[in-house]
Design an enzyme around this catalytic site. Structure first.
Site, PDB file in Angstrom:
ATOM      1  N   ARG A 126       0.838  -1.177   0.125  1.00 12.10           N
ATOM      2  CA  ARG A 126       0.099   0.101  -0.135  1.00 12.10           C
ATOM      3  C   ARG A 126       1.082   1.099  -0.093  1.00 12.10           C
ATOM      4  O   ARG A 126       1.690   1.482   1.049  1.00 12.10           O
ATOM      5  CB  ARG A 126      -0.820  -0.281   1.239  1.00 12.10           C
ATOM      6  CG  ARG A 126      -1.927   0.969   0.969  1.00 12.10           C
ATOM      7  CD  ARG A 126      -2.915   1.521   2.249  1.00 12.10           C
ATOM      8  NE  ARG A 126      -2.360   1.931   3.356  1.00 12.10           N
ATOM      9  CZ  ARG A 126      -2.144   1.455   4.388  1.00 12.10           C
ATOM     10  NH1 ARG A 126      -2.835   0.507   4.963  1.00 12.10           N
ATOM     11  NH2 ARG A 126      -1.423   2.219   5.512  1.00 12.10           N
ATOM     12  N   GLU A 145       4.748   7.171   2.282  1.00  7.12           N
ATOM     13  CA  GLU A 145       5.512   6.135   2.463  1.00  7.12           C
ATOM     14  C   GLU A 145       4.880   4.913   1.746  1.00  7.12           C
ATOM     15  O   GLU A 145       3.767   5.131   1.184  1.00  7.12           O
ATOM     16  CB  GLU A 145       5.512   5.612   3.893  1.00  7.12           C
ATOM     17  CG  GLU A 145       4.163   5.310   4.546  1.00  7.12           C
ATOM     18  CD  GLU A 145       3.878   4.883   6.065  1.00  7.12           C
ATOM     19  OE1 GLU A 145       5.032   4.645   6.642  1.00  7.12           O
ATOM     20  OE2 GLU A 145       3.052   4.767   6.251  1.00  7.12           O
ATOM     21  N   ASN A 147       4.214   1.045   2.273  1.00  6.94           N
ATOM     22  CA  ASN A 147       3.910  -0.106   3.240  1.00  6.94           C
ATOM     23  C   ASN A 147       3.904  -1.511   2.694  1.00  6.94           C
ATOM     24  O   ASN A 147       3.170  -1.785   1.889  1.00  6.94           O
ATOM     25  CB  ASN A 147       2.537   0.173   3.819  1.00  6.94           C
ATOM     26  CG  ASN A 147       2.442   1.178   4.530  1.00  6.94           C
ATOM     27  OD1 ASN A 147       2.484   1.437   5.858  1.00  6.94           O
ATOM     28  ND2 ASN A 147       1.632   2.062   3.904  1.00  6.94           N
ATOM     29  N   SER A 152      -2.780  -2.757   6.176  1.00  6.59           N
ATOM     30  CA  SER A 152      -3.963  -3.154   6.772  1.00  6.59           C
ATOM     31  C   SER A 152      -5.251  -2.267   6.303  1.00  6.59           C
ATOM     32  O   SER A 152      -5.136  -1.327   5.522  1.00  6.59           O
ATOM     33  CB  SER A 152      -4.002  -2.436   8.503  1.00  6.59           C
ATOM     34  OG  SER A 152      -3.743  -1.250   8.580  1.00  6.59           O
ATOM     35  N   LYS A 310      12.194   3.622   5.949  1.00  5.61           N
ATOM     36  CA  LYS A 310      12.227   5.105   5.622  1.00  5.61           C
ATOM     37  C   LYS A 310      13.155   5.138   4.992  1.00  5.61           C
ATOM     38  O   LYS A 310      13.299   6.306   3.930  1.00  5.61           O
ATOM     39  CB  LYS A 310      11.780   5.749   6.865  1.00  5.61           C
ATOM     40  CG  LYS A 310      10.594   5.621   7.589  1.00  5.61           C
ATOM     41  CD  LYS A 310       9.252   5.563   6.814  1.00  5.61           C
ATOM     42  CE  LYS A 310       7.929   5.302   7.639  1.00  5.61           C
ATOM     43  NZ  LYS A 310       7.760   3.910   8.214  1.00  5.61           N
ATOM     44  N   LYS A 368      11.460  10.862  10.686  1.00  7.06           N
ATOM     45  CA  LYS A 368      11.125   9.764  10.746  1.00  7.06           C
ATOM     46  C   LYS A 368      12.266   8.821  11.276  1.00  7.06           C
ATOM     47  O   LYS A 368      13.057   8.600  10.393  1.00  7.06           O
ATOM     48  CB  LYS A 368      10.478   9.274   9.277  1.00  7.06           C
ATOM     49  CG  LYS A 368       9.436  10.562   8.535  1.00  7.06           C
ATOM     50  CD  LYS A 368       9.082  10.399   7.044  1.00  7.06           C
ATOM     51  CE  LYS A 368       8.239   9.050   7.020  1.00  7.06           C
ATOM     52  NZ  LYS A 368       7.544   9.126   5.703  1.00  7.06           N
ATOM     53  N   GLU A 372       7.576   0.825  11.561  1.00  7.37           N
ATOM     54  CA  GLU A 372       6.366   0.844  10.827  1.00  7.37           C
ATOM     55  C   GLU A 372       5.192   0.952  11.935  1.00  7.37           C
ATOM     56  O   GLU A 372       5.401   0.831  13.162  1.00  7.37           O
ATOM     57  CB  GLU A 372       6.193  -0.386  10.020  1.00  7.37           C
ATOM     58  CG  GLU A 372       7.177  -0.720   8.785  1.00  7.37           C
ATOM     59  CD  GLU A 372       7.054   0.363   7.794  1.00  7.37           C
ATOM     60  OE1 GLU A 372       5.843   0.905   7.605  1.00  7.37           O
ATOM     61  OE2 GLU A 372       7.946   0.795   7.031  1.00  7.37           O
ATOM     62  N   GLY A 373       3.914   1.368  11.451  1.00 14.14           N
ATOM     63  CA  GLY A 373       2.883   1.078  12.425  1.00 14.14           C
ATOM     64  C   GLY A 373       2.016   2.594  12.666  1.00 14.14           C
ATOM     65  O   GLY A 373       1.045   2.302  13.201  1.00 14.14           O
ATOM     66  N   ARG A 457      -7.956   7.407   4.348  1.00 14.32           N
ATOM     67  CA  ARG A 457      -8.309   7.527   5.890  1.00 14.32           C
ATOM     68  C   ARG A 457      -8.124   9.342   6.152  1.00 14.32           C
ATOM     69  O   ARG A 457      -7.245  10.078   5.427  1.00 14.32           O
ATOM     70  CB  ARG A 457      -7.051   6.961   6.793  1.00 14.32           C
ATOM     71  CG  ARG A 457      -7.174   5.557   6.495  1.00 14.32           C
ATOM     72  CD  ARG A 457      -5.805   4.785   7.053  1.00 14.32           C
ATOM     73  NE  ARG A 457      -4.970   4.927   6.076  1.00 14.32           N
ATOM     74  CZ  ARG A 457      -3.543   5.082   6.102  1.00 14.32           C
ATOM     75  NH1 ARG A 457      -3.007   4.656   7.442  1.00 14.32           N
ATOM     76  NH2 ARG A 457      -2.734   5.371   5.284  1.00 14.32           N
TER      77      ARG A 457
END
Length: 481
Positions: A126, A145, A147, A152, A310, A368, A372-373, A457
């Site tokens: 993603r 970024e 992913n 998710s 990153k 950064k 992740e997350g 989002r």
């Protein structure tokens, strides 16, 4: 009055909004847009709807097209980067000295490259973007970024949210919106990707494994994908294990086939394994090594996970790097058009200069880490405090600097479980657009590379960082303008 203005006008009417929000909550629960509660994260006995916006948010159609058009370029790029061991070792040299997590992952990557350089790999990618609007006359798509692991909300946040917003618009009297709500087939497309990997493995009795955490608040998002896989092919069995359980129950045979609890594993799909907290001891790292060094198709492999770090974003902006891996002029332009400025923090004069530049104007930058997350980036005073702490020693090499994106503001109403009608008020928000992709390859042979769907989002604009799982952003869908 256009549709966006009609929605804004509707959002000012408290009575209309309260009624619409109550109906929307019932629709969301009925359709399975659900999460476990924060105080019962280990149980599905008590659940709540996931947070969402009452109406879809505007996204310029040309930027949506741009994001979809570049997805296959990113899929190919991430894979070819992962195939060049010498390049990765050089690119990550400073990080490997300062970041234990990345070093452990790189050790596994080196082993698999030596033992199984042509092993099949699956990536459910993603790529996340914001709509950069530094002034009223300029708007562009800028990547935040890529992913490569645990991408998710493909289960509960894609076609289900599109259906929710279509219901909300239709039931509240809005017309002529259907051609502005893009179809979102992320869930079935990602399930097809998993099944393509399972078929490629070639053993009909082998199973797919989801690698999970001990406690999963977002379990319904995971299981929606699991059940879609089974719906598409009822002969496929899906199991769920933690890395600790893989270590306890997993065994490699003499032909590098991995068996867990006596079942051969065709595909391992990681919804955990992306933070140091997922590796509490050497046991979990041993499990990860066993998975990667087996014939099991990993999603992602250690190599694919590494190129999503990153640091790679910063490396790719350096002169000549992208051209080493991408030869087509059109692909190069599509990729570069999404880039923002980055600065590395290696020890030396250039790193010192970057630290000084950022400390002088911290509001223009984001610090950064490799993690992740969501919720890990540092802004403003937090950025200053961290650079003052690590800016003079090698710990700074675990971070990169990114120029701050100025996202296009949107007017929205955020619906959270338990918030009540008093919270159903318009707020200024900013949106992040994610584009899913499926990439399956065996060495240099590309088996599947597709754009698979999207995720939107939105969060209140006063929040700097944090996703849906972190309790900041909420699920949304694009209304093309």
């Amino acid at each position: 009055m256009n549709l966006v203005e009609q929605i804004k006008s509707f959002m000012k009417d408290e009575k209309l909004v309260t009624g619409a929000a109550c109906n929307a909550v019932d629709f969301a629960i009925t359709k399975g847009i659900l999460m476990r509660t924060s105080d019962r994260r280990d149980s599905s006995e008590v659940v709540q709807h996931a947070p969402f916006t009452l109406f879809p948010s505007p996204v310029p159609s040309h930027l949506m097209d741009q994001a979809k058009d570049v997805q296959k370029d990113f899929g190919f790029l991430m894979h070819v980067l992962s195939q060049d061991q010498d390049f990765l070792k050089s690119a990550y040299s400073s990080v490997l000295e300062s970041d234990e997590f990345t070093k452990n992952l790189f050790d596994i990557y080196e082993t698999t490259r030596q033992e199984k350089p042509k092993k099949a790999e699956l990536a459910l990618i993603r790529s996340d973007y914001m709509l950069h609007q530094p002034d009223q006359n300029t708007i562009s798509l800028k990547q935040i970024e890529v992913n490569m692991i645990a991408s998710s909300f493909n289960g509960i946040g894609t076609e289900k949210v599109t259906a929710l917003h279509e219901y909300n618009l239709n039931s509240n009297g809005f017309k002529d919106f259907h051609d502005r709500m893009p179809e979102n087939l992320a869930l079935p497309n990602l399930a097809d990707g998993m099944l393509a990997a399972w078929n490629h493995y070639g053993q009909p009795n082998a199973v797919i494994v989801f690698i999970i955490s001990d406690v999963e608040q977002n379990i319904f998002d995971q299981r929606t994908l699991e059940f879609k896989i089974i719906e598409k092919n009822p002969d496929v069995r899906v199991r769920r294990y933690t890395l600790g359980e893989v270590a306890d129950k997993g065994k490699l045979d003499s032909n590098s086939k991995l068996f867990i609890a006596g079942e051969e594993i065709a595909v391992a799909y990681y919804r955990a394994g992306y933070t140091p907290n997922d590796y509490l001891s050497q046991k979990e790292w041993d499990a990860r090594r066993m998975l990667d060094c087996s014939d099991t198709i990993n999603c992602p492999s250690a190599g694919h996970q590494l190129v999503g770090a990153k640091k790679m974003q910063e490396v790719l902006t350096q002169p000549g790097v992208l051209e080493k891996f991408i030869k087509g002029a059109d692909s190069l332009k599509r990729l570069r058009d999404t880039f923002v400025g980055f600065y590395g923090l290696e020890m030396g004069a250039e790193g010192d200069e970057a630290v000084a530049k950022v400390l002088k104007n911290p509001d223009n930058y984001v610090l950064k880490p490799q993690l992740e997350g969501g919720g890990n980036n540092l802004y403003n005073q937090d950025l200053v405090d961290k650079l003052n702490e690590v800016g003079s020693d090698k710990r700074r090499c675990s971070y990169i600097i990114m120029e701050k994106v100025r996202p296009m503001p949107v007017s929205t109403i955020i619906i959270r479980a338990g918030s009540g009608p008093q919270q159903f008020k318009p707020v200024e928000g900013v949106s992040e657009l994610g584009i899913y992709g499926v990439f399956l390859a065996s060495g240099d042979k590309i088996i599947k590379n597709t754009c698979a769907g999207h995720l939107l989002r939105t969060k209140a604009s006063h929040h700097d960082d944090g996703g849906v799982a972190a309790g900041v952003a909420v699920l949304d869908s694009p209304l093309l303008v």
